[in-house]
Design a protein around this motif. Structure first.
Motif, PDB file in Angstrom:
ATOM      1  N   TYR A  11      70.369  -1.463  -8.868  1.00 29.22           N
ATOM      2  CA  TYR A  11      71.745  -1.017  -9.126  1.00 29.22           C
ATOM      3  C   TYR A  11      71.997   0.334  -8.453  1.00 29.22           C
ATOM      4  N   ARG A  12      71.071   1.257  -8.609  1.00 32.35           N
ATOM      5  CA  ARG A  12      71.224   2.575  -7.982  1.00 32.35           C
ATOM      6  C   ARG A  12      71.287   2.459  -6.463  1.00 32.35           C
ATOM      7  N   CYS A  15      74.637   1.193  -5.412  1.00 39.96           N
ATOM      8  CA  CYS A  15      75.655   2.253  -5.487  1.00 39.96           C
ATOM      9  C   CYS A  15      75.548   3.198  -4.289  1.00 39.96           C
ATOM     10  N   LYS A  93      78.161  -5.364  -7.489  1.00 39.85           N
ATOM     11  CA  LYS A  93      78.107  -4.231  -8.420  1.00 39.85           C
ATOM     12  C   LYS A  93      78.864  -4.555  -9.704  1.00 39.85           C
ATOM     13  N   ALA A  94      80.042  -5.157  -9.556  1.00 38.36           N
ATOM     14  CA  ALA A  94      80.837  -5.522 -10.737  1.00 38.36           C
ATOM     15  C   ALA A  94      80.097  -6.552 -11.596  1.00 38.36           C
ATOM     16  N   GLU A  97      77.337  -4.744 -13.442  1.00 37.79           N
ATOM     17  CA  GLU A  97      77.890  -3.925 -14.525  1.00 37.79           C
ATOM     18  C   GLU A  97      78.341  -4.799 -15.685  1.00 37.79           C
ATOM     19  N   LYS A  98      78.912  -5.957 -15.386  1.00 37.83           N
ATOM     20  CA  LYS A  98      79.335  -6.885 -16.442  1.00 37.83           C
ATOM     21  C   LYS A  98      78.130  -7.347 -17.242  1.00 37.83           C
ATOM     22  N   MET A 100      75.263  -5.790 -17.595  1.00 41.10           N
ATOM     23  CA  MET A 100      74.734  -4.685 -18.384  1.00 41.10           C
ATOM     24  C   MET A 100      75.651  -4.333 -19.548  1.00 41.10           C
ATOM     25  N   SER A 101      76.958  -4.563 -19.388  1.00 39.18           N
ATOM     26  CA  SER A 101      77.881  -4.240 -20.475  1.00 39.18           C
ATOM     27  C   SER A 101      77.738  -5.213 -21.645  1.00 39.18           C
ATOM     28  N   TYR A 108      71.675  -1.693 -25.093  1.00 37.63           N
ATOM     29  CA  TYR A 108      72.686  -1.009 -24.289  1.00 37.63           C
ATOM     30  C   TYR A 108      72.284   0.443 -24.026  1.00 37.63           C
ATOM     31  N   TYR A 112      71.643   2.013 -20.457  1.00 39.40           N
ATOM     32  CA  TYR A 112      72.531   3.092 -20.038  1.00 39.40           C
ATOM     33  C   TYR A 112      71.731   4.332 -19.619  1.00 39.40           C
ATOM     34  N   LEU A 115      69.941   4.008 -16.388  1.00 34.79           N
ATOM     35  CA  LEU A 115      70.855   4.215 -15.262  1.00 34.79           C
ATOM     36  C   LEU A 115      71.117   5.694 -15.025  1.00 34.79           C
TER      37      LEU A 115
END
Length: 160
Positions: A11-12, A15, A93-94, A97-98, A100-101, A108, A112, A115
């Motif tokens: 993920y990093r 980004c 990325k979206a 993020e979905k 992970m959300s 969580y 979080y 990240l």
């Protein structure tokens, strides 16, 4: 690198790639504007200084439209490719993020703070849980994220 860090690291990295693509696209767009001005502006609108002589003089010559247009076309081709790649990376990325959300509670918080760059030891101290338990949750989150991203990006055909 341990496997529990893989989704966070991915993920990093994603980004960072998006940030680099944004910078490159911005630079190419500026260059495109420059060539557009070079072939359309009036004399004196864009200046170039000549420092080779004792006295600094300004010398500006408009670029012929066909040469400037060739440069613009090359830049446009690069921009099309980069914007397509950027769109694909933004979608990924979206999706990440979905995924992970969807983590709740302790899952969580661990995801979080990973990240945010905290180590598992720092997270365990912060939450008051043992290092082993936080590591287990982080690994579980990592597997969930990897499985979700894989299933989203590479869905299995219906006939299997």
């Amino acid at each position: 690198m341990s496997t529990d860090l893989l989704p966070i690291t991915e993920y990093r990295d994603l980004c960072r790639e998006i940030d680099l693509l944004n910078m490159r696209i911005s630079q190419l767009e500026s260059e495109r504007k420059y060539y557009w001005k070079m072939c359309t502006q009036q004399r004196g609108m864009i200046g170039a200084a000549n420092y080779d002589e004792e006295r600094v003089s300004h010398n500006f010559t408009l670029m012929p439209f066909d040469r400037a247009y060739e440069h613009i076309q090359k830049l446009d081709k690069k921009l099309i490719i980069l914007r397509k790649v950027m769109g694909e990376k933004e979608q990924l990325k979206a999706k990440m993020e979905k995924c992970m959300s969807e983590f709740e509670g302790l899952d969580y918080l661990v995801a979080y703070w990973r990240l945010q760059g905290l180590t598992l030891a720092e997270i365990s101290d912060k939450l008051g849980y043992s290092y082993g338990w936080i590591k287990k949750i982080s690994m579980r989150n990592g597997k969930k994220a990897v499985d979700h991203v894989r299933s989203t990006l590479y869905p299995k055909p219906n006939n299997i």
